[in-house]
Scaffold this motif. Structure first.
Motif, PDB file in Angstrom:
ATOM      1  N   TRP A  99      -3.346   6.943  -2.826  1.00 39.18           N
ATOM      2  CA  TRP A  99      -2.756   5.633  -2.980  1.00 39.18           C
ATOM      3  C   TRP A  99      -1.498   5.697  -3.656  1.00 39.18           C
ATOM      4  N   GLU A 143      -7.174  -2.214  -2.317  1.00 40.44           N
ATOM      5  CA  GLU A 143      -7.580  -1.005  -1.209  1.00 40.44           C
ATOM      6  C   GLU A 143      -8.743  -0.108  -1.976  1.00 40.44           C
ATOM      7  N   PHE A 283      -2.185   3.864   4.292  1.00 35.00           N
ATOM      8  CA  PHE A 283      -3.306   4.429   3.604  1.00 35.00           C
ATOM      9  C   PHE A 283      -4.620   4.709   4.363  1.00 35.00           C
TER      10      PHE A 283
END
Length: 461
Positions: A99, A143, A283
């Motif tokens: 990330w 996320e 991602f």
């Protein structure tokens, strides 16, 4: 090709750690050197009185990049993750480093950690600050389904008490949101009003779970509604349900999944998660490469009509990204997919499908167990705490009032946006009353954890 259906989490994390080190090395080579220490170096480094955990250190910018590049630091971090009883994959080395790397244009890493007297890592809290310096967030942001820190067992919350004090001192004037905190995390330190005053708000959330024992899964599949929906799809053509292991195959279909997600979310919530954040796609693809993502698709005549992608975490899979083709709405492909996914997880001996908090009705239809998670907001000041709590309470009152007439917040948002498009937003009709109070963007939904008892204690104390 032959391949084990269940990918061991430990093996995935080991591979991820190796890859993450390579990523950081290449990442570091692209960063600018020679920045001032005050803006990119070690901004917090002192031993707190009475602390048994050693000095609390806060690294950011180049100093954080160098620490992330240390194989010894990564090894100790992952060892602490494995030993911490409440850790999730969202705090693991491969997840966080991936990330940081992908979102580096938007956020700069902030690493808060402490060592023990024996020299081992005893606590870590991975954060990030926006490039403009305005926002302080937990690494992973939206996320990451779960936000928390890691501490050595039996530390009694000592690390986070000292770490939060240093964070507040280093980054004044910024709120910090943890959404959601998983079960088992000691939140007692945040109830200490002598330390935090009227700045910390905590809100509980009920989390639905689907335990994938054989009896529960067979009961789900025997439901008349599920049988009817499956038969309805079979009348459309050949129905196939598959888990996607191959990275290239996943990448090929992921564009289609992103489009399905945005169309559905636009229709229901007036948002487009992937169109508004192109890095999110990158991602998810990275998580799949690292072996951290469980991906499945439902096809009719070879066409993907539903999908799910969720991270694998300690014998469970999280419900993260679930999509379906809107042209198949009448057949409820999303519900069929969840039912089939439960059976797939049972075959893979994954004991829990974490349906994740949020209050969605469809999740409750599949849940056979529940537990509690928490949302925690550490506000910049007492004024911010009371102001936001008042706004939250007003929203809740208006929601209940409108709910009595069958009006949902999404309906208000749609009307406001339509008025804005035709130039009526300045008339006061659009946002003068309920529209402003019911504006509930996903990135703000539940942005404050309230403790009314705490407010009462402050008034009478």
């Amino acid at each position: 090709m032959p391949r084990s259906v269940l990918q061991p989490q430990a093996a995935a994390l080991k591979v991820g750690c190796v890859r993450s080190q390579v990523y950081v090395q290449s990442w570091l080579s692209s960063q600018h050197e020679g920045k001032a220490a005050a803006s990119c170096g070690c901004t917090g480094r002192r031993k707190l009185k009475g602390s048994r955990m050693g000095e609390i250190k806060i690294l950011r910018g180049e100093a954080a990049y160098r620490q992330l590049n240390s194989s010894e630091f990564q090894h100790q971090w992952q060892a602490l993750h494995d030993a911490c009883p409440w850790s999730t994959v969202c705090q693991s080395v491969p997840f966080v480093v991936a990330w940081y790397r992908i979102y580096q244009a938007k956020y700069s890493p902030v690493i808060v950690y402490a060592g023990s007297r024996s020299g081992e890592l005893s606590g870590i809290f991975t954060l990030a600050i926006s490039r403009d310096g305005a926002r302080l967030i937990v690494a992973g942001n939206r996320e990451a389904e779960y936000h928390c820190w890691l501490e050595a067992p039996n530390s009694n919350g000592e690390f986070i008490r000292d770490a939060v004090r240093e964070i507040s001192s280093t980054f004044p004037g910024r709120d910090l949101l943890l959404k959601y905190i998983p079960p088992g995390v000691p939140i007692d330190p945040f109830l200490d009003r002598a330390r935090f005053g009227a700045r910390c708000a905590i809100r509980p959330h009920r989390r639905p779970l689907l335990r994938t024992d054989q009896e529960s899964i067979e009961q789900q599949l025997r439901k008349k509604s599920i049988k009817r929906k499956i038969n309805s799809l079979k009348r459309c053509g050949s129905v196939e349900f598959d888990r996607i292991f191959d990275n290239e195959q996943f990448a090929e279909i992921f564009d289609q999944i992103c489009v399905q997600c945005d169309r559905r979310q636009k229709k229901v919530h007036e948002v487009t998660p992937f169109a508004s954040d192109p890095l999110r796609k990158q991602f998810y693809l990275e998580l799949h490469k690292l072996g951290l993502l469980h991906a499945t698709v439902l096809r009719v005549n070879g066409k993907v009509i539903a999908s799910h992608a969720g991270v694998i975490c300690k014998g469970s899979v999280q419900l993260n990204l679930i999509t379906h083709a809107t042209e198949f709405d009448e057949h409820s492909p999303g519900a069929v997919h969840i039912a089939m996914l439960g059976a797939q997880l049972m075959k893979e001996q994954i004991g829990v499908f974490d349906l994740t908090p949020g209050g969605d009705e469809y999740k409750e239809r599949f849940a056979n167990d529940h537990d509690m998670v928490f949302e925690l907001t550490l506000y910049r000041s007492s004024y911010a705490y009371y102001r936001n709590e008042a706004a939250f309470r007003i929203k809740e009152v208006i929601k209940r009032m409108l709910g009595r007439f069958g009006i949902e917040p999404i309906q208000i948002r749609r009307v406001v946006r339509r008025l804005e498009r035709i130039g009526m937003s300045n008339s006061g009709v659009a946002r003068g009353t309920a529209g402003a109070e019911l504006e509930m963007r996903p990135d703000e939904r539940g942005n404050r954890l309230r403790s009314f008892q705490a407010k009462h204690d402050e008034r009478v104390g």
